[in-house]
Scaffold this motif. Structure first.
Motif, PDB file in Angstrom:
ATOM      1  N   GLU A 106       0.846  -1.132  -0.210  1.00  0.00           N
ATOM      2  CA  GLU A 106      -0.427   0.191  -0.178  1.00  0.00           C
ATOM      3  C   GLU A 106       0.525   1.469   0.285  1.00  0.00           C
ATOM      4  O   GLU A 106       0.623   1.805  -0.165  1.00  0.00           O
ATOM      5  CB  GLU A 106      -0.858   0.071   0.682  1.00  0.00           C
ATOM      6  N   ARG A 107       1.588   1.565   0.971  1.00  0.00           N
ATOM      7  CA  ARG A 107       2.485   2.766   0.703  1.00  0.00           C
ATOM      8  C   ARG A 107       3.516   2.610  -0.345  1.00  0.00           C
ATOM      9  O   ARG A 107       3.707   3.659  -1.272  1.00  0.00           O
ATOM     10  CB  ARG A 107       3.793   1.917   1.971  1.00  0.00           C
ATOM     11  N   ALA A 108       3.791   1.486  -1.486  1.00  0.00           N
ATOM     12  CA  ALA A 108       4.783   1.898  -2.179  1.00  0.00           C
ATOM     13  C   ALA A 108       4.041   1.919  -3.715  1.00  0.00           C
ATOM     14  O   ALA A 108       4.222   2.944  -4.011  1.00  0.00           O
ATOM     15  CB  ALA A 108       4.722   0.374  -2.632  1.00  0.00           C
ATOM     16  N   GLN A 109       2.755   1.643  -2.950  1.00  0.00           N
ATOM     17  CA  GLN A 109       1.558   1.867  -4.349  1.00  0.00           C
ATOM     18  C   GLN A 109       1.270   3.506  -4.092  1.00  0.00           C
ATOM     19  O   GLN A 109       1.322   4.695  -5.352  1.00  0.00           O
ATOM     20  CB  GLN A 109       0.183   1.713  -4.094  1.00  0.00           C
ATOM     21  N   SER A 110       1.035   4.520  -3.484  1.00  0.00           N
ATOM     22  CA  SER A 110       1.340   5.522  -2.711  1.00  0.00           C
ATOM     23  C   SER A 110       2.495   7.184  -3.070  1.00  0.00           C
ATOM     24  O   SER A 110       2.136   7.544  -3.109  1.00  0.00           O
ATOM     25  CB  SER A 110       0.593   5.732  -1.034  1.00  0.00           C
ATOM     26  N   ASP A 111       4.145   6.235  -2.832  1.00  0.00           N
ATOM     27  CA  ASP A 111       4.801   6.500  -3.264  1.00  0.00           C
ATOM     28  C   ASP A 111       5.078   7.327  -4.692  1.00  0.00           C
ATOM     29  O   ASP A 111       5.801   7.802  -4.962  1.00  0.00           O
ATOM     30  CB  ASP A 111       6.375   5.554  -2.452  1.00  0.00           C
ATOM     31  N   LEU A 112       4.813   5.548  -5.684  1.00  0.00           N
ATOM     32  CA  LEU A 112       4.615   5.092  -6.612  1.00  0.00           C
ATOM     33  C   LEU A 112       4.250   7.079  -7.349  1.00  0.00           C
ATOM     34  O   LEU A 112       4.358   7.156  -8.531  1.00  0.00           O
ATOM     35  CB  LEU A 112       4.869   4.511  -7.219  1.00  0.00           C
ATOM     36  N   GLY A 113       2.817   6.691  -6.710  1.00  0.00           N
ATOM     37  CA  GLY A 113       1.872   7.766  -7.265  1.00  0.00           C
ATOM     38  C   GLY A 113       1.952   9.427  -7.381  1.00  0.00           C
ATOM     39  O   GLY A 113       2.117   9.803  -7.468  1.00  0.00           O
ATOM     40  N   GLN A 114       3.006   9.264  -6.132  1.00  0.00           N
ATOM     41  CA  GLN A 114       3.343  10.495  -6.018  1.00  0.00           C
ATOM     42  C   GLN A 114       4.620  11.275  -7.159  1.00  0.00           C
ATOM     43  O   GLN A 114       4.766  12.057  -7.546  1.00  0.00           O
ATOM     44  CB  GLN A 114       4.511  10.882  -4.812  1.00  0.00           C
ATOM     45  N   VAL A 115       4.977  10.176  -7.688  1.00  0.00           N
ATOM     46  CA  VAL A 115       6.578  10.493  -9.011  1.00  0.00           C
ATOM     47  C   VAL A 115       5.681  10.206  -9.555  1.00  0.00           C
ATOM     48  O   VAL A 115       6.539  11.210 -10.640  1.00  0.00           O
ATOM     49  CB  VAL A 115       7.463   8.729  -8.456  1.00  0.00           C
ATOM     50  N   GLY A 116       4.685   9.387 -10.180  1.00  0.00           N
ATOM     51  CA  GLY A 116       3.594   9.688 -11.061  1.00  0.00           C
ATOM     52  C   GLY A 116       2.808  11.042 -12.047  1.00  0.00           C
ATOM     53  O   GLY A 116       3.258  11.356 -12.928  1.00  0.00           O
ATOM     54  N   ALA A 117       2.310  11.240 -10.396  1.00  0.00           N
ATOM     55  CA  ALA A 117       1.847  12.794 -10.487  1.00  0.00           C
ATOM     56  C   ALA A 117       2.974  14.011 -10.761  1.00  0.00           C
ATOM     57  O   ALA A 117       2.494  14.626 -11.509  1.00  0.00           O
ATOM     58  CB  ALA A 117       1.164  13.225  -9.191  1.00  0.00           C
ATOM     59  N   ASN A 118       4.335  13.592 -10.719  1.00  0.00           N
ATOM     60  CA  ASN A 118       5.340  14.760 -11.311  1.00  0.00           C
ATOM     61  C   ASN A 118       5.347  15.150 -12.280  1.00  0.00           C
ATOM     62  O   ASN A 118       5.966  16.037 -12.963  1.00  0.00           O
ATOM     63  CB  ASN A 118       6.602  14.660  -9.746  1.00  0.00           C
ATOM     64  N   ARG A 119       5.131  13.871 -13.048  1.00  0.00           N
ATOM     65  CA  ARG A 119       5.211  14.034 -14.654  1.00  0.00           C
ATOM     66  C   ARG A 119       3.982  14.430 -15.044  1.00  0.00           C
ATOM     67  O   ARG A 119       4.110  14.232 -16.764  1.00  0.00           O
ATOM     68  CB  ARG A 119       5.623  12.017 -15.032  1.00  0.00           C
ATOM     69  N   LEU A 120       2.615  14.325 -14.600  1.00  0.00           N
ATOM     70  CA  LEU A 120       1.240  14.798 -15.007  1.00  0.00           C
ATOM     71  C   LEU A 120       1.078  16.573 -14.496  1.00  0.00           C
ATOM     72  O   LEU A 120       1.255  17.083 -13.392  1.00  0.00           O
ATOM     73  CB  LEU A 120       0.179  14.152 -14.545  1.00  0.00           C
ATOM     74  N   ARG A 121       1.280  16.712 -15.698  1.00  0.00           N
ATOM     75  CA  ARG A 121       1.135  18.823 -15.403  1.00  0.00           C
ATOM     76  C   ARG A 121      -0.620  19.241 -16.362  1.00  0.00           C
ATOM     77  O   ARG A 121      -1.266  18.257 -16.438  1.00  0.00           O
ATOM     78  CB  ARG A 121       1.169  19.739 -17.260  1.00  0.00           C
ATOM     79  N   ASP A 122      -0.691  20.022 -14.891  1.00  0.00           N
ATOM     80  CA  ASP A 122      -2.359  20.498 -15.220  1.00  0.00           C
ATOM     81  C   ASP A 122      -2.989  20.640 -16.385  1.00  0.00           C
ATOM     82  O   ASP A 122      -2.377  21.366 -17.397  1.00  0.00           O
ATOM     83  CB  ASP A 122      -2.452  22.053 -14.437  1.00  0.00           C
ATOM     84  N   GLY A 123      -3.856  20.294 -16.739  1.00  0.00           N
ATOM     85  CA  GLY A 123      -4.667  20.256 -17.867  1.00  0.00           C
ATOM     86  C   GLY A 123      -4.437  18.817 -18.859  1.00  0.00           C
ATOM     87  O   GLY A 123      -4.499  18.709 -20.442  1.00  0.00           O
ATOM     88  N   ASP A 124      -3.480  18.145 -18.281  1.00  0.00           N
ATOM     89  CA  ASP A 124      -3.208  17.131 -19.017  1.00  0.00           C
ATOM     90  C   ASP A 124      -4.296  15.659 -19.569  1.00  0.00           C
ATOM     91  O   ASP A 124      -5.274  15.985 -18.619  1.00  0.00           O
ATOM     92  CB  ASP A 124      -1.963  16.063 -18.766  1.00  0.00           C
ATOM     93  N   VAL A 125      -4.076  14.975 -20.729  1.00  0.00           N
ATOM     94  CA  VAL A 125      -5.185  14.078 -20.749  1.00  0.00           C
ATOM     95  C   VAL A 125      -4.675  12.537 -20.813  1.00  0.00           C
ATOM     96  O   VAL A 125      -2.585  12.752 -21.279  1.00  0.00           O
ATOM     97  CB  VAL A 125      -5.161  14.862 -22.799  1.00  0.00           C
ATOM     98  N   ILE A 126      -4.859  11.984 -20.249  1.00  0.00           N
ATOM     99  CA  ILE A 126      -3.830  10.199 -20.298  1.00  0.00           C
ATOM    100  C   ILE A 126      -4.840   9.549 -21.459  1.00  0.00           C
ATOM    101  O   ILE A 126      -6.617   9.436 -21.476  1.00  0.00           O
ATOM    102  CB  ILE A 126      -3.927   9.914 -18.476  1.00  0.00           C
ATOM    103  N   MET A 127      -3.950   8.510 -22.040  1.00  0.00           N
ATOM    104  CA  MET A 127      -4.921   7.091 -22.453  1.00  0.00           C
ATOM    105  C   MET A 127      -4.519   6.140 -21.234  1.00  0.00           C
ATOM    106  O   MET A 127      -3.176   5.576 -21.203  1.00  0.00           O
ATOM    107  CB  MET A 127      -4.451   7.066 -23.773  1.00  0.00           C
ATOM    108  N   THR A 128      -5.830   5.409 -20.625  1.00  0.00           N
ATOM    109  CA  THR A 128      -5.482   4.241 -20.709  1.00  0.00           C
ATOM    110  C   THR A 128      -5.502   2.912 -21.130  1.00  0.00           C
ATOM    111  O   THR A 128      -6.737   2.779 -21.546  1.00  0.00           O
ATOM    112  CB  THR A 128      -5.541   4.440 -18.723  1.00  0.00           C
TER     113      THR A 128
END
Ligand code: RUB
Length: 316
Positions: A106-128
């Motif tokens: 659970e901790r790893a997923q939340s830490d990873l989320g912070q790293v990934g979020a830094n790559r995303l900018r305000d207004g970005d569109v992602i494809m999943t």
């Protein structure tokens, strides 16, 4: 069926097999908890019998689905905790290791989320593609940072895991456009990042994920859209450091077509691979709880975490 395996462990194994429990991180969490149950419910009176029961449970869980390496990594983590010489001590070892494993996940997923979020900018569109809890952790963290993110979600035939992704993104307040898989290339022009998870990452940086990921990555590269893989270190495949390959699961053809329709078509051969391999040259970054890595350098992290060799989880 091995009689030593507790019915609750068998039930969890069945649910992984039928995909009621699915996704690499969720499977890992479920098997760690299953070993915990096996230990708690064991009425073994000597350490060897207890260890034998735990190994039998691990094997039953391991044999459910072959591709997500988080499954054997979870089993290995919990079983390696068994150091006591008494049954009560071993039981406590397993309970402690399983609890520690689930908390770390659970901790790893939340830490990873912070790293990934830094790559995303305000207004970005992602494809999943498919449904990845690691990938969604990045979006959730970005939204919590106050960024506006929109998503184009591939439905992900044949099991439509994209529907789960669409629902969870909607719950985060992310506007979603749902598309059929074959429309992905058409919409890549509107996308800032392709964001997917992984079932396994090989030592050369190849990413094993839901079937269709590699085609999406090739198309994204062609369009110049960055491809980001969210994969906590639990997805690193230690066996690939010593030349093993990742087994790609082939699932029942009934997921694609029923017998009656198949007969109407003259019974063609049907193939239903669940995963594919995206070569490292199509991946821009692998985002882990230890930071982001270019795929080619992931092996350095693997050596640090696993050493050079590994065995089957239940081999002592
Ligand atoms: C799920 C899938 C997911 C990864 C990562 O496949 O390919 O992208 O498992 O998920 P299936 P997570 O539905 O066949 O299990 O990030 O949640 O571990």
């Amino acid at each position: 069926m091995d009689e030593r395996v507790h019915p609750e462990v068998r039930r969890i194994a069945d649910e992984i097999d039928t995909m009621e429990i699915r996704g690499a991180a969720t499977i890992a969490d479920a098997v760690a908890r299953a070993l915990r149950t096996q230990a708690q419910e064991s009425d073994a009176t000597d350490p060897e019998t207890f260890r034998g029961e735990l190994r039998a449970a691990a094997r039953t869980l391991y044999e459910t689905r072959p591709t997500a390496v988080s499954l054997p990594n979870a089993l290995r983590y919990v079983l390696r905790g068994m150091s006591s010489t008494t049954v009560e001590g071993l039981r406590q070892n397993v309970v402690d290791s399983a609890d520690e494993f689930c908390a770390r996940l659970e901790r790893a997923q939340s830490d990873l989320g912070q790293v990934g979020a830094n790559r995303l900018r305000d207004g970005d569109v992602i494809m999943t593609h498919c449904h990845s809890t690691d990938a969604l952790a990045c979006v959730e963290a970005a939204v919590e940072q106050g960024k506006h993110i929109e998503a184009i979600v591939k439905e992900t035939r044949p099991r439509n895991q994209g529907h789960i992704t669409a629902r969870e993104l909607h719950e985060m307040g992310v506007p979603v456009t749902l598309i059929v898989d074959s429309a992905a290339r058409r919409y890549l022009n509107d996308v800032d990042h392709v964001l997917v998870g992984a079932d396994a990452v090989a030592a050369d940086g190849s990413v094993i994920n839901k079937i269709g990921t590699s085609g999406l990555a090739v198309n994204a590269r062609d369009r110049g859209t960055p491809i980001m893989v969210a994969a906590q270190t639990l997805k690193l495949h230690p066996g690939t450091m010593t030349g093993h390959t990742v087994d790609i699961e082939m699932r029942d053809t009934e997921e694609i077509i029923d017998d009656e329709t198949l007969a109407e078509l003259g019974n063609p051969t049907v193939k239903n691979p669940a995963f594919d391999v995206t070569p490292p040259r199509y991946v821009d970054a692998i985002v882990t709880e230890r930071g982001q890595f270019p795929p080619e350098s992931i092996v350095i992290l693997m050596r640090e975490l696993f050493g050079e060799g590994t065995t089957e989880p239940w081999v002592e």
